[in-house]
Write a protein that holds these residues in place. Structure first.
Motif, short mmCIF file in Angstrom:
data_model
loop_
_atom_site.label_atom_id
_atom_site.label_comp_id
_atom_site.label_asym_id
_atom_site.label_seq_id
_atom_site.Cartn_x
_atom_site.Cartn_y
_atom_site.Cartn_z
N PRO A 1 0.79 -1.24 0.00
CA PRO A 1 0.00 0.00 0.00
C PRO A 1 0.82 1.29 0.00
CG PRO A 1 -0.22 -1.17 2.10
CD PRO A 1 0.42 -2.11 1.15
N GLU A 2 2.07 1.22 0.48
CA GLU A 2 2.90 2.43 0.53
C GLU A 2 3.94 2.48 -0.60
OE1 GLU A 2 2.18 4.72 2.52
OE2 GLU A 2 1.62 4.01 4.52
N PHE A 3 3.78 1.57 -1.58
CA PHE A 3 4.78 1.46 -2.65
C PHE A 3 5.01 2.78 -3.38
CE2 PHE A 3 5.43 0.94 -7.27
CZ PHE A 3 6.68 0.35 -7.28
N GLN A 4 3.96 3.38 -3.88
CA GLN A 4 4.11 4.59 -4.70
C GLN A 4 4.68 5.75 -3.90
OE1 GLN A 4 3.73 4.41 -8.10
NE2 GLN A 4 4.91 6.30 -7.88
N LYS A 5 4.28 5.85 -2.65
CA LYS A 5 4.80 6.91 -1.81
C LYS A 5 6.31 6.79 -1.65
CE LYS A 5 2.34 8.11 1.76
NZ LYS A 5 1.74 8.15 3.14
N MET A 6 6.79 5.57 -1.42
CA MET A 6 8.23 5.34 -1.30
C MET A 6 8.96 5.67 -2.60
SD MET A 6 10.94 4.49 0.42
CE MET A 6 10.72 3.45 1.88
N GLN A 7 8.41 5.24 -3.73
CA GLN A 7 9.04 5.51 -5.02
C GLN A 7 9.16 7.01 -5.28
OE1 GLN A 7 10.49 3.10 -7.05
NE2 GLN A 7 10.03 1.92 -5.21
N ASP A 8 8.11 7.73 -5.00
CA ASP A 8 8.12 9.18 -5.22
C ASP A 8 9.18 9.85 -4.36
OD1 ASP A 8 6.03 8.83 -6.96
OD2 ASP A 8 4.46 9.48 -5.56
N LEU A 9 9.32 9.41 -3.12
CA LEU A 9 10.32 10.00 -2.23
C LEU A 9 11.74 9.69 -2.70
CD1 LEU A 9 8.61 9.27 1.20
CD2 LEU A 9 9.09 11.53 0.24
N LEU A 10 11.98 8.45 -3.15
CA LEU A 10 13.31 8.08 -3.64
C LEU A 10 13.70 8.91 -4.87
CD1 LEU A 10 13.34 4.19 -3.27
CD2 LEU A 10 14.86 5.81 -2.12
N GLU A 11 12.76 9.08 -5.78
CA GLU A 11 13.05 9.88 -6.97
C GLU A 11 13.33 11.32 -6.61
OE1 GLU A 11 13.59 8.94 -10.15
OE2 GLU A 11 13.52 6.94 -9.24
N ALA A 12 12.57 11.84 -5.67
CA ALA A 12 12.76 13.24 -5.24
C ALA A 12 14.14 13.42 -4.60
CB ALA A 12 11.66 13.63 -4.26
N LEU A 13 14.58 12.43 -3.82
CA LEU A 13 15.87 12.54 -3.14
C LEU A 13 17.05 12.45 -4.10
CD1 LEU A 13 15.12 10.40 0.03
CD2 LEU A 13 15.96 12.75 0.05
N LYS A 14 16.83 11.88 -5.29
CA LYS A 14 17.92 11.76 -6.26
C LYS A 14 18.13 13.05 -7.05
CE LYS A 14 16.57 7.84 -8.25
NZ LYS A 14 16.63 6.68 -9.18
#
Length: 291
Positions: free
Chosen positions: A144-157
């Protein structure tokens, strides 16, 4: 808070930036795509009261050597780099401790070079792709939190982020991996400030798709301490149980009130269990030397 001492280590495989702190047996700590600095690291700091910890910036991280070829960013090549650092520091053997992808490096280290180790400490890790086969993993598309984690990882890069922006994104990412997210300020109260190597993270994301060394776990011949939070959403507990079954001389510590950071979420128990393991390793080494 005492700063870590920076060293630039000349090795047969290039120069590697290493930060050192603590007293006691030599311990190497690394993470597959983190960039460390003199402020240190929460996981590595756990061991400095009773070990001399060498916190290593891997290739393409900090002031360490660059990768001339993409394959040099692989986990196996990274182990060869760590071996070069060990030799340059003058150690015949040392302990390796790794958290998360650092623990995955530890698995490869044990398979490829057990003779260089006195012990292995694998925390919140796995011996195969942890995302594809478990919906308990936050990197699985059905979590359920997959997309939220992906968005945060991309933002941090992203390059050029303001420090406060980066800090807030990092907090949100970390809270997804805490059993009690509201406890963030309690756990992360020091000024450890590491960043992410985008090139290493991108390579790892590809390598993970074919990563599975479960059939080689029996090749690890040193004592191994496996630790995992019962509620770990990054490397779910089932992967630690799997490693325990596959590694001959291993023990498993499960932290019932922890997610991905048992060394912070249940620090007193974690430190006590870790020290007990290291004492066992020391006794075994002494017994072998006395033979």
């Amino acid at each position: 808070m005492d700063k870590w001492r920076q060293q630039l280590i000349n090795t047969e495989r290039g120069v590697f930036e290493v930060f050192t702190k603590g007293e006691g047996p030599a311990m190497c700590v690394a993470h597959h795509y983190s960039v460390f600095n003199a402020t240190g690291d929460y996981f590595a700091e756990t061991f400095t009261p009773f070990c001399t910890v060498y916190l290593v910036n891997l290739r393409e991280a900090g002031q360490s050597a660059k990768a001339e070829q993409p394959y040099q960013l692989s986990m196996l090549e990274t182990v060869f780099d760590l071996e070069a650092v060990r030799k340059a520091l003058g150690y015949q053997q040392w302990i390796f401790a790794g958290h998360s992808t650092g623990g995955m490096l530890g698995v490869i280290y044990g398979i490829a070079a057990s003779a260089s180790l006195t012990g292995l400490m694998l925390v919140g890790a796995a011996a195969r792709d942890y995302a594809a086969f478990s919906t308990d993993c936050i990197y699985n598309e059905d979590h359920p939190e997959f997309q939220k984690m992906q968005d945060l990882l991309e933002a941090l890069k992203q390059e050029g982020l303001e420090p406060e922006q980066r800090k807030e994104l990092g907090i949100q990412r970390t809270q997804l991996s805490l059993h009690q997210p509201d406890g963030y300020e309690q756990y992360f109260h020091s000024r450890h400030a590491k960043t992410i190597s985008a090139i290493r993270l991108d390579f790892f994301s590809r390598e993970l798709q074919v990563f599975d060394v479960t059939r080689k776990l029996h090749l690890i011949t040193v004592p191994v301490w496996i630790a995992c939070g019962e509620h770990d959403v990054q490397c779910p507990l089932l992967y630690s149980i799997e490693m325990k079954k596959g590694i001959p001389n291993s023990q498993l510590a499960v932290f019932s009130k922890s997610n991905h950071y048992p060394f912070l979420e249940e620090k007193p128990k974690f430190v006590s269990d870790a020290q007990s393991f290291l004492a066992e390793v020391s006794q075994q080494n002494k017994a072998q030397m006395d033979v």
